[in-house]
Design a protein around this motif. Structure first.
Motif, PDB file in Angstrom:
ATOM      1  N   HIS A  55       0.839  -1.199   0.000  1.00 46.61           N
ATOM      2  CA  HIS A  55       0.000   0.000   0.000  1.00 46.61           C
ATOM      3  C   HIS A  55       0.870   1.244   0.000  1.00 46.61           C
ATOM      4  O   HIS A  55       1.137   1.845   1.048  1.00 46.61           O
ATOM      5  CB  HIS A  55      -0.928  -0.029   1.223  1.00 46.61           C
ATOM      6  N   GLY A  56       1.333   1.627  -1.185  1.00 52.80           N
ATOM      7  CA  GLY A  56       2.146   2.845  -1.294  1.00 52.80           C
ATOM      8  C   GLY A  56       3.391   2.751  -0.435  1.00 52.80           C
ATOM      9  O   GLY A  56       4.126   1.773  -0.475  1.00 52.80           O
ATOM     10  N   VAL A  57       3.624   3.773   0.373  1.00 47.71           N
ATOM     11  CA  VAL A  57       4.797   3.795   1.235  1.00 47.71           C
ATOM     12  C   VAL A  57       4.474   3.265   2.626  1.00 47.71           C
ATOM     13  O   VAL A  57       5.338   3.242   3.496  1.00 47.71           O
ATOM     14  CB  VAL A  57       5.356   5.237   1.360  1.00 47.71           C
ATOM     15  N   LEU A 112      -0.664  -4.567   3.490  1.00 47.74           N
ATOM     16  CA  LEU A 112      -0.413  -5.275   2.243  1.00 47.74           C
ATOM     17  C   LEU A 112      -1.746  -5.755   1.682  1.00 47.74           C
ATOM     18  O   LEU A 112      -2.740  -5.872   2.417  1.00 47.74           O
ATOM     19  CB  LEU A 112       0.543  -6.446   2.434  1.00 47.74           C
ATOM     20  N   VAL A 113      -1.754  -5.998   0.400  1.00 40.87           N
ATOM     21  CA  VAL A 113      -2.969  -6.428  -0.279  1.00 40.87           C
ATOM     22  C   VAL A 113      -2.702  -7.776  -0.924  1.00 40.87           C
ATOM     23  O   VAL A 113      -1.748  -7.942  -1.693  1.00 40.87           O
ATOM     24  CB  VAL A 113      -3.407  -5.407  -1.347  1.00 40.87           C
ATOM     25  N   VAL A 114      -3.538  -8.753  -0.609  1.00 41.80           N
ATOM     26  CA  VAL A 114      -3.433 -10.095  -1.183  1.00 41.80           C
ATOM     27  C   VAL A 114      -4.809 -10.498  -1.692  1.00 41.80           C
ATOM     28  O   VAL A 114      -5.796 -10.410  -0.947  1.00 41.80           O
ATOM     29  CB  VAL A 114      -2.933 -11.118  -0.137  1.00 41.80           C
ATOM     30  N   ARG A 147      -7.521  -8.024  -1.245  1.00 40.87           N
ATOM     31  CA  ARG A 147      -7.990  -7.762   0.114  1.00 40.87           C
ATOM     32  C   ARG A 147      -6.869  -7.118   0.922  1.00 40.87           C
ATOM     33  O   ARG A 147      -5.746  -7.646   0.959  1.00 40.87           O
ATOM     34  CB  ARG A 147      -8.443  -9.060   0.790  1.00 40.87           C
ATOM     35  N   PRO A 148      -7.133  -5.989   1.576  1.00 44.57           N
ATOM     36  CA  PRO A 148      -6.098  -5.340   2.385  1.00 44.57           C
ATOM     37  C   PRO A 148      -6.000  -5.967   3.775  1.00 44.57           C
ATOM     38  O   PRO A 148      -7.007  -6.363   4.373  1.00 44.57           O
ATOM     39  CB  PRO A 148      -6.584  -3.890   2.466  1.00 44.57           C
ATOM     40  N   PHE A 149      -4.785  -6.034   4.284  1.00 44.12           N
ATOM     41  CA  PHE A 149      -4.533  -6.553   5.626  1.00 44.12           C
ATOM     42  C   PHE A 149      -3.557  -5.614   6.321  1.00 44.12           C
ATOM     43  O   PHE A 149      -2.573  -5.181   5.723  1.00 44.12           O
ATOM     44  CB  PHE A 149      -3.947  -7.961   5.574  1.00 44.12           C
ATOM     45  N   ALA A 150      -3.817  -5.328   7.579  1.00 47.58           N
ATOM     46  CA  ALA A 150      -2.968  -4.416   8.347  1.00 47.58           C
ATOM     47  C   ALA A 150      -2.280  -5.160   9.489  1.00 47.58           C
ATOM     48  O   ALA A 150      -2.917  -5.967  10.185  1.00 47.58           O
ATOM     49  CB  ALA A 150      -3.794  -3.258   8.900  1.00 47.58           C
ATOM     50  N   PHE A 151      -0.994  -4.885   9.674  1.00 50.43           N
ATOM     51  CA  PHE A 151      -0.217  -5.499  10.747  1.00 50.43           C
ATOM     52  C   PHE A 151       0.709  -4.449  11.354  1.00 50.43           C
ATOM     53  O   PHE A 151       0.804  -3.327  10.861  1.00 50.43           O
ATOM     54  CB  PHE A 151       0.577  -6.687  10.213  1.00 50.43           C
ATOM     55  N   ASP A 152       1.399  -4.824  12.420  1.00 52.27           N
ATOM     56  CA  ASP A 152       2.328  -3.873  13.057  1.00 52.27           C
ATOM     57  C   ASP A 152       3.512  -3.566  12.145  1.00 52.27           C
ATOM     58  O   ASP A 152       4.003  -2.435  12.117  1.00 52.27           O
ATOM     59  CB  ASP A 152       2.826  -4.443  14.387  1.00 52.27           C
ATOM     60  N   ILE A 172       5.517 -15.216   4.132  1.00 55.02           N
ATOM     61  CA  ILE A 172       4.603 -15.563   3.043  1.00 55.02           C
ATOM     62  C   ILE A 172       5.331 -15.589   1.701  1.00 55.02           C
ATOM     63  O   ILE A 172       6.414 -15.034   1.550  1.00 55.02           O
ATOM     64  CB  ILE A 172       3.415 -14.574   2.968  1.00 55.02           C
ATOM     65  N   SER A 173       4.692 -16.225   0.727  1.00 61.69           N
ATOM     66  CA  SER A 173       5.234 -16.352  -0.627  1.00 61.69           C
ATOM     67  C   SER A 173       4.477 -15.425  -1.580  1.00 61.69           C
ATOM     68  O   SER A 173       3.266 -15.251  -1.447  1.00 61.69           O
ATOM     69  CB  SER A 173       5.097 -17.802  -1.101  1.00 61.69           C
ATOM     70  N   PRO A 174       5.163 -14.863  -2.574  1.00 60.19           N
ATOM     71  CA  PRO A 174       4.492 -14.001  -3.549  1.00 60.19           C
ATOM     72  C   PRO A 174       3.951 -14.772  -4.765  1.00 60.19           C
ATOM     73  O   PRO A 174       3.366 -14.172  -5.658  1.00 60.19           O
ATOM     74  CB  PRO A 174       5.614 -13.062  -3.986  1.00 60.19           C
ATOM     75  N   MET A 175       4.153 -16.091  -4.806  1.00 57.68           N
ATOM     76  CA  MET A 175       3.837 -16.875  -5.994  1.00 57.68           C
ATOM     77  C   MET A 175       2.338 -17.198  -6.083  1.00 57.68           C
ATOM     78  O   MET A 175       1.720 -17.547  -5.077  1.00 57.68           O
ATOM     79  CB  MET A 175       4.649 -18.167  -5.993  1.00 57.68           C
TER      80      MET A 175
END
Length: 346
Positions: A38-40, A45-47, A50-55, A306-309
């Motif tokens: 998500h930008g800077v 992150l978006v997977v 779907r957006p997900f927020a973490f520390d 996680i994997s980007p594949m």
């Protein structure tokens, strides 16, 4: 009561959840990653749209030192000051958990940029002790165990190839070796790591087939009490599906036990998050061994790899859901004090 001060740890959250995306390998086809950032913003992150927020969200280019400074450095300070701390590396096999923790470290030296969390934590532990006001009263020990096929193996014992017999008694944590220097402790890490169970899989040529727990134990006499604490650095075996690994026989049994342990950790975290009076620690050997550190009195950091594949989308989403569940934990860490004259039982 502070034995070592560090301004960066003053407002440390008791529970922190981070995501680390592994880079695309050189032998993998260049495809569009299923993970977008998500930008800077380094917390979103978006997977699968779907957006997900973490520390924390660590991108593929994130260095080992970036991960260490954010996640582990504050825990070492807390450990030296008397708190129990645990850092878990969780995720699908082949996503970089063992690399992150440093259990494939080849003793290439303190300036190697790929050194993992464990050796960096050992260095920092002894750096802090040099600065401590009452450093002469500190005692540092290390232990190294693995859980393989629902059995405990003490990787530092003379019989490291034989499982520990815990029938009728509580596991005491295994062999503890007192250390006075970081390089001494790192040699012990290398010694134990040679005894770990690994097996090549379709997803990872050197897959860890066990859950490994390297622990730094600290004890210090302060005033009329002894403060005891530990930092557990846990490299969990990779979660996996049978259809992806193609395992049969003994390898299939390994996978079943691996997933059983990971499922039990998820159940424990869920029970803690809702304030359940009964925590299912005894559902597996893994959760039983981690009982003293997976509780509301300790600091917990979870790094989900996680994997980007595209072919890993299902496992990536499963890992993210696991991390989301851990975000609901509400811990209240406490310093651990025992009478000074008592022998410490690690």
């Amino acid at each position: 009561m502070k034995l070592v001060t560090d301004a960066s740890c003053e407002s440390l959250e008791p529970v922190r959840i981070a995501i680390r995306e592994r880079p695309v390998g050189g032998d993998e086809e260049v495809v569009e990653s299923i993970v977008q950032h998500h930008g800077v913003n380094d917390q979103i992150l978006v997977v699968d749209e779907r957006p997900f927020a973490f520390d924390y969200v660590f991108r593929p280019e994130s260095s080992q030192v970036m991960v260490y400074d954010a996640l582990i450095r504050p825990l070492v300070v807390k450990m030296i000051n008397g708190f129990y701390c645990t850092a878990l590396a969780y995720g699908q096999t082949g996503t970089g958990k063992t690399f992150t923790m440093g259990l494939q470290w080849d003793h290439s030296g303190p300036h190697d940029i790929n050194r993992g969390m464990i050796t960096r934590a050992l260095d920092q532990t002894f750096e802090l002790l040099r600065e401590a006001r009452n450093k002469e009263d500190y005692e540092i020990e290390v232990s190294f165990i693995e859980i393989y096929n629902e059995k405990i193996y003490d990787l530092l014992s003379e019989n490291s190839t034989e499982p520990v017999n815990t029938r009728g008694c509580k596991f005491n944590g295994g062999t503890k070796r007192q250390v006075t220097r970081a390089d001494q402790a790192q040699d012990i890490l290398l010694e134990g790591n040679k005894n770990r169970h690994v097996r090549p899989t379709k997803m990872n040529t050197l897959s860890s087939r066990s859950h490994a727990i390297f622990s730094i134990h600290a004890s210090v006499v302060h005033d009329d009490a002894r403060i005891v604490s530990a930092l557990h650095l846990v490299d969990l075996a990779g979660s996996e599906g049978v259809r992806r690994t193609g395992h049969q026989g003994a390898a299939l049994a390994e996978g079943v036990h691996i997933n059983q342990g990971l499922l039990s950790i998820g159940k424990v975290l869920q029970a803690l998050s809702i304030g359940s009076k009964v925590i299912p620690y005894r559902d597996s050997i893994l959760s039983t061994v981690l009982q003293d550190s997976l509780n509301s009195n300790s600091y917990l950091t979870l790094l989900a790899c996680i994997s980007p594949m595209p072919e890993d989308l299902s496992e990536t989403l499963s890992t993210i859901r696991f991390a989301q569940g851990a975000k609901t934990l509400k811990n209240n860490p406490q310093i651990n004090l025992v009478a000074a004259e008592l022998k410490v039982n690690w």
